[in-house]
Enzyme design. Structure first.
Site, PDB file in Angstrom:
ATOM      1  N   ASN A   1      55.321  68.668  15.453  1.00  0.00           N
ATOM      2  CA  ASN A   1      55.781  69.605  16.489  1.00  0.00           C
ATOM      3  C   ASN A   1      56.229  70.932  15.894  1.00  0.00           C
ATOM      4  O   ASN A   1      56.479  71.881  16.615  1.00  0.00           O
ATOM      5  CB  ASN A   1      56.883  68.979  17.346  1.00  0.00           C
ATOM      6  CG  ASN A   1      58.145  68.710  16.547  1.00  0.00           C
ATOM      7  OD1 ASN A   1      58.188  68.950  15.339  1.00  0.00           O
ATOM      8  ND2 ASN A   1      59.175  68.227  17.207  1.00  0.00           N
TER       9      ASN A   1
ATOM     10  N   ALA B   1      48.096  38.950   4.052  1.00  0.00           N
ATOM     11  CA  ALA B   1      46.797  39.619   3.919  1.00  0.00           C
ATOM     12  C   ALA B   1      45.795  38.776   3.134  1.00  0.00           C
ATOM     13  O   ALA B   1      44.588  38.995   3.228  1.00  0.00           O
ATOM     14  CB  ALA B   1      46.983  40.973   3.238  1.00  0.00           C
TER      15      ALA B   1
ATOM     16  N   HIS C   1      60.624  52.912   8.219  1.00  0.00           N
ATOM     17  CA  HIS C   1      59.296  52.421   7.830  1.00  0.00           C
ATOM     18  C   HIS C   1      58.386  52.210   9.046  1.00  0.00           C
ATOM     19  O   HIS C   1      57.216  52.622   9.050  1.00  0.00           O
ATOM     20  CB  HIS C   1      59.477  51.114   7.044  1.00  0.00           C
ATOM     21  CG  HIS C   1      58.245  50.600   6.377  1.00  0.00           C
ATOM     22  ND1 HIS C   1      57.401  49.688   6.978  1.00  0.00           N
ATOM     23  CD2 HIS C   1      57.724  50.847   5.153  1.00  0.00           C
ATOM     24  CE1 HIS C   1      56.416  49.386   6.138  1.00  0.00           C
ATOM     25  NE2 HIS C   1      56.588  50.088   5.022  1.00  0.00           N
TER      26      HIS C   1
ATOM     27  N   ASP D   1      57.850  63.899  18.583  1.00  0.00           N
ATOM     28  CA  ASP D   1      56.384  63.802  18.721  1.00  0.00           C
ATOM     29  C   ASP D   1      55.977  62.703  19.695  1.00  0.00           C
ATOM     30  O   ASP D   1      54.807  62.633  20.101  1.00  0.00           O
ATOM     31  CB  ASP D   1      55.724  63.527  17.357  1.00  0.00           C
ATOM     32  CG  ASP D   1      55.847  64.715  16.430  1.00  0.00           C
ATOM     33  OD1 ASP D   1      56.409  65.739  16.861  1.00  0.00           O
ATOM     34  OD2 ASP D   1      55.404  64.620  15.277  1.00  0.00           O
TER      35      ASP D   1
ATOM     36  N   ASP E   1      56.962  45.762  12.584  1.00  0.00           N
ATOM     37  CA  ASP E   1      57.619  46.433  11.453  1.00  0.00           C
ATOM     38  C   ASP E   1      59.135  46.469  11.666  1.00  0.00           C
ATOM     39  O   ASP E   1      59.694  45.533  12.247  1.00  0.00           O
ATOM     40  CB  ASP E   1      57.030  47.845  11.315  1.00  0.00           C
ATOM     41  CG  ASP E   1      56.969  48.299   9.871  1.00  0.00           C
ATOM     42  OD1 ASP E   1      58.033  48.593   9.326  1.00  0.00           O
ATOM     43  OD2 ASP E   1      55.874  48.342   9.291  1.00  0.00           O
TER      44      ASP E   1
ATOM     45  N   SER F   1      51.459  49.757   2.852  1.00  0.00           N
ATOM     46  CA  SER F   1      52.037  49.832   4.205  1.00  0.00           C
ATOM     47  C   SER F   1      51.515  51.056   4.945  1.00  0.00           C
ATOM     48  O   SER F   1      51.349  51.023   6.169  1.00  0.00           O
ATOM     49  CB  SER F   1      53.563  49.949   4.131  1.00  0.00           C
ATOM     50  OG  SER F   1      54.145  48.718   3.866  1.00  0.00           O
TER      51      SER F   1
END
Lengths: 66, 421
Positions: free
Chosen positions: B206, B305, B192, B168, B159, B368
């Protein structure tokens, strides 16, 4: 200069492909052994490239996005 | 009345032995031979009188010092070899036993009535819920009760990179590589990639503790194949897939797409790459694309895809409707079906802080977002079934998907991805 990705036919030796492409003035950028794919650059059009070694030849696509 | 008598065993019954016992415990010993109906033992035995049962070498004494008896056992010169307190015995009266049982039954009845009353007063039992609150997408895929966390499974997110400073992911070991010249993989101005990585491999927020990530114990791998502007090429993607397969990453998640035309044949290049990945036990999972504008227009599944060897993921919303933008399997003649669907509308996940904001999260929509849902669940399956191949995991993901009423195969494939209970 255009960039292409060619899928090698099964059983074709990359060494032989490499010699042939170089002899034709085509610059090999990468050979992806695990994928059976050759990346090369040339100013020739796809129709001028010897297809005997390849299942397909596709031109680089710069249109991938999120 | 509680007896304080002791039964004492002697090793012999010599006259001298009896005399020594009488002296030691200050009692007069009467032989059982002298007992009769007019001279019963219970009439004799008291603080200063004991009875010796000659045939048994046993003596009964009353109110003696127990400590003294204990010391006698260890004294080699003492004839006492054992003692114990006299026990109480009762006659087994059948009627009294029945009376006792009746009392027990009454007590049991009262306990049953008490228990019944308590149960009737309790509110109706609620189904068990996870202690951690979940984002809607996690609820939809049945994350609540899973015992699996993707532990040990390598998920590779191809990505825009990943913001490794995100709180996190503090302490998480993240491996990565950039395939974009001049841009590092370990920061993500676009956001993204961080969002997608958060869905597949994150855990809980968090700040609120609400869970948004799936495979929280998986190994996060990052390949930066899209620029900070979110653009990429065949070169960066093929280079990264080759890297990921060489590194033996089991799951390669591609939340990226290039639009395909109507009746366009799938790319032989990506079809071959997908097959080679499966041959190497890696599963390629890709976004179906966001080019539709439903219900007015449907766009076909995007590249890569639309390759049969790459899993195509569509997006649904919280109301279990197909997302307005989600591409469809409309190039039926040339291939390019949807394989599965996942939550992809208003999905909250990790995000880099923007313009001084302290917010570490963002809600985004797209196929996505649906794609890393499938990647995360695939990691749970791979942890649960470590001996299954990538092809078998694909089959299991489809077989366990839940069909959605009124939604077509064309739009959602086999249905909504589900965690195995």
């Amino acid at each position: 200069m255009n960039t292409y990705f060619a899928v090698l036919k099964g059983g074709v030796s990359f060494a032989k492909v490499s010699r042939t492409l170089k002899a034709s003035g085509i610059k090999i950028i990468n050979y992806y052994r695990k994928l059976g794919v050759v990346k090369f650059e040339t100013e020739k059009s796809i129709s001028d490239i010897d297809f005997d070694f390849f299942i397909s030849i596709e031109e680089e696509n710069n249109n991938f996005g999120i | 009345m509680k007896s304080n008598r002791y039964i004492v065993l002697l090793d012999n019954q010599h006259e001298s032995t009896i005399r020594s016992v009488e002296k030691e415990f200050a009692v007069s010993v009467t032989s059982s031979e002298l007992l009769s109906k007019d001279n019963r033992s219970f009439d004799i035995i008291d603080d200063s009188h004991a009875v010796l049962y000659k045939n048994l070498s046993m003596m009964v004494v009353d109110n003696v010092d127990e400590k003294q008896l204990s010391l006698s056992l260890t004294d080699k010169k003492s004839p006492i070899v054992y003692f114990e307190k006299e026990r109480d015995f009762y006659v087994a009266d059948e009627l009294s036993l029945i009376e006792e049982l009746k009392m027990d039954i009454d007590a049991l009845k009262n306990k049953i009535l008490e228990l019944e009353s308590t149960i009737r007063k309790k509110p109706a039992q609620q189904p068990s819920v996870s202690a951690t609150e979940l984002e809607w997408g996690l609820k939809a895929i049945g994350m609540g009760d899973t015992l699996f966390s993707g532990k040990g499974v390598n998920i590779c997110i191809l990505d825009t990179g990943f913001e490794i400073q995100h709180p996190d992911f503090a302490g998480r070991e993240i491996e990565g590589k950039s395939f974009i010249e001049g841009e590092d993989w370990d920061r993500d101005p676009n956001g993204h990639g961080t969002h997608c990585g958060g869905i597949a491999c994150g855990n809980v927020r968090n700040d609120t503790g609400k869970r948004y990530g799936i495979a929280k114990d998986s190994n996060l791998k990052i390949g930066k194949v899209l620029s900070d502007k979110g653009k990429g090429s065949t070169s960066s993607i093929v280079d990264a897939i080759d890297w990921a397969i060489t590194k033996q990453f089991r799951i390669i998640s591609l939340s990226l797409a290039a639009p395909a035309k109507l009746n366009e044949k799938p790319s032989v290049l990506f079809e071959t790459i997908g097959k080679k990945a499966l041959d190497n036990n890696s599963l390629l999972i890709a976004a179906a694309g966001n080019d539709s504008n439903r219900p007015a227009s449907l766009a076909p599944v995007s590249v890569p895809a639309n390759s049969l060897s790459i899993m195509a993921v569509a997006a649904i919303d919280k109301e279990m409707q197909i997302a307005r933008f989600s591409n469809a399997g409309i190039n039926a003649a040339t291939g390019g079906n949807i394989d599965i669907c996942a939550p992809g509308v208003n999905i909250l996940s990790a995000y880099p802080q923007k313009n001084g904001s302290s917010d570490n999260y963002e809600s985004l929509s797209g196929t996505s977002m649906a794609t890393p849902f499938v990647s995360g669940v695939a990691a749970l399956y791979m942890e649960q079934f470590p001996n299954l191949t990538a092809r078998e995991i694909w089959g299991l993901l489809e077989n366990n998907a839940k069909p959605i009423e009124k939604l077509k195969y064309r739009d959602i494939g086999k249905g909504l991805i589900q965690v195995i209970k």
